[in-house]
Design an enzyme around this catalytic site. Sequence first.
Site, PDB file in Angstrom:
ATOM      1  N   CYS A  60       0.819  -1.217   0.000  1.00  0.00           N
ATOM      2  CA  CYS A  60       0.000   0.000   0.000  1.00  0.00           C
ATOM      3  C   CYS A  60       0.849   1.262   0.000  1.00  0.00           C
ATOM      4  CB  CYS A  60      -0.940   0.001   1.198  1.00  0.00           C
ATOM      5  SG  CYS A  60      -0.105  -0.180   2.787  1.00  0.00           S
ATOM      6  N   HIS A 328      -2.039   1.071   6.980  1.00  0.00           N
ATOM      7  CA  HIS A 328      -2.337   1.221   5.565  1.00  0.00           C
ATOM      8  C   HIS A 328      -1.896   2.587   5.061  1.00  0.00           C
ATOM      9  CE1 HIS A 328      -4.231   0.108   1.888  1.00  0.00           C
ATOM     10  NE2 HIS A 328      -5.236   0.961   1.967  1.00  0.00           N
ATOM     11  N   ASN A 349      -7.757   4.952  -2.706  1.00  0.00           N
ATOM     12  CA  ASN A 349      -7.212   3.722  -2.134  1.00  0.00           C
ATOM     13  C   ASN A 349      -6.599   2.864  -3.236  1.00  0.00           C
ATOM     14  OD1 ASN A 349      -6.591   1.843  -0.193  1.00  0.00           O
ATOM     15  ND2 ASN A 349      -8.696   1.354   0.354  1.00  0.00           N
TER      16      ASN A 349
END
Length: 396
Positions: A60, A328, A349
Amino acid sequence: MKKLMLLMAAALPLLATAQDDLVKKLDNNKSDSAKKAFTFTKVIDLGTTSVKNQASSGTCWSYSTNSFVESEMIRMGKTPVQLSQIFTAHCVYKDKAVSYVRMHGDFSWGDGGECHDVINMYQKYGAMPQEVYTGLNYGTSKNKFGEMQAVLKGMLDAIVKNPNGKLTSSWNKAFNAVLDAYLGPIPETFTWKGKEYTPRTFADQVVGINPADYVEISSFTDMPYYKKSLLMVQDNWAMQKVYNVKMDDITTIIDNALKNGYTVAWATDVSEKYFSWKNGVAFVPEKDWEDMEEADQKALFNGPKTERKITPEMRQKAFENYETTDDHGMHIVGMAKDQTGKEYYIVKNSWGEKNDYKGYIYVSKAYVQYKTTAFLLHKNAIPSNLRSKMNIEVNG
């Protein structure tokens, strides 16, 4: 950033499924009426590239910060390039292995990293376009890092056991050969749009950012304000220091950045029940989940709610007792208001487009103040009074 420490802690083999498990877990926080119950009006919507999917990998940090670099190209008036996230990850794993061995294995290993890793690897190694280096060298169409990371970890642990009495000169070559076998060797040169580049010349001539322009920031009450302090999270394998600011400065800086055309790479905790990936909404309700009545839990996402007042002490406590973990990384690309006038950040995202907002989530300012572990942005995006306190010189 690790995707979710509670899901990953059991054993290394879980790395293969931790990302998928996290998405499934967060998909359960959903309400069929949530999208109808929230009406978001975009106030700032900055340029960005398409939503990607990191799939079964803990990359991520690379997806979010490379997305940030792509938006920096747009801000600078350049045509953005879809950058290779796995090129950056490959470089990190190579360097992280050296640190792991030098620390005799007393060091975090895995997919995870931090926002600054992308900038550091860009400065050291350069960059590559996604179409040239996909990292898919092991028979799948999407990232699936579980086997690779289990093999790499086992190999490194065997090396640090030092069965020969001292390390050989070959261990690093052997490690990199295995890394290349899974992700593919990084080409010394490549052709893109009819011109030959190295990763270095591609970064300098095509992408064109200056790594010295980017700073990373967090907020902790036990460190001096407006000074650099060590970011105390497991995936900060580079042992990098970040600027420490007051809690309210987090949103002040992000607001100033967005209003002046700058996006923000954002590291945060996403393990809370009030972070709903499916619904595309994250906020901080007045009560903790376990203190809510069942009816209130079911109605959590049926429209805007009054939020808890976040304090620096509350934020610090959550970090110290593991309620806030470095889960994250995402990319803040704009600002919106709900039907009550409350402001949210528009966040891109890297879990694909399978949520109510096609890969985006609306995050309240209270959530960002409470759950941010760090964020990275161009130094010119910081308000001048805070830059002065931090002794950061602005570019002309």
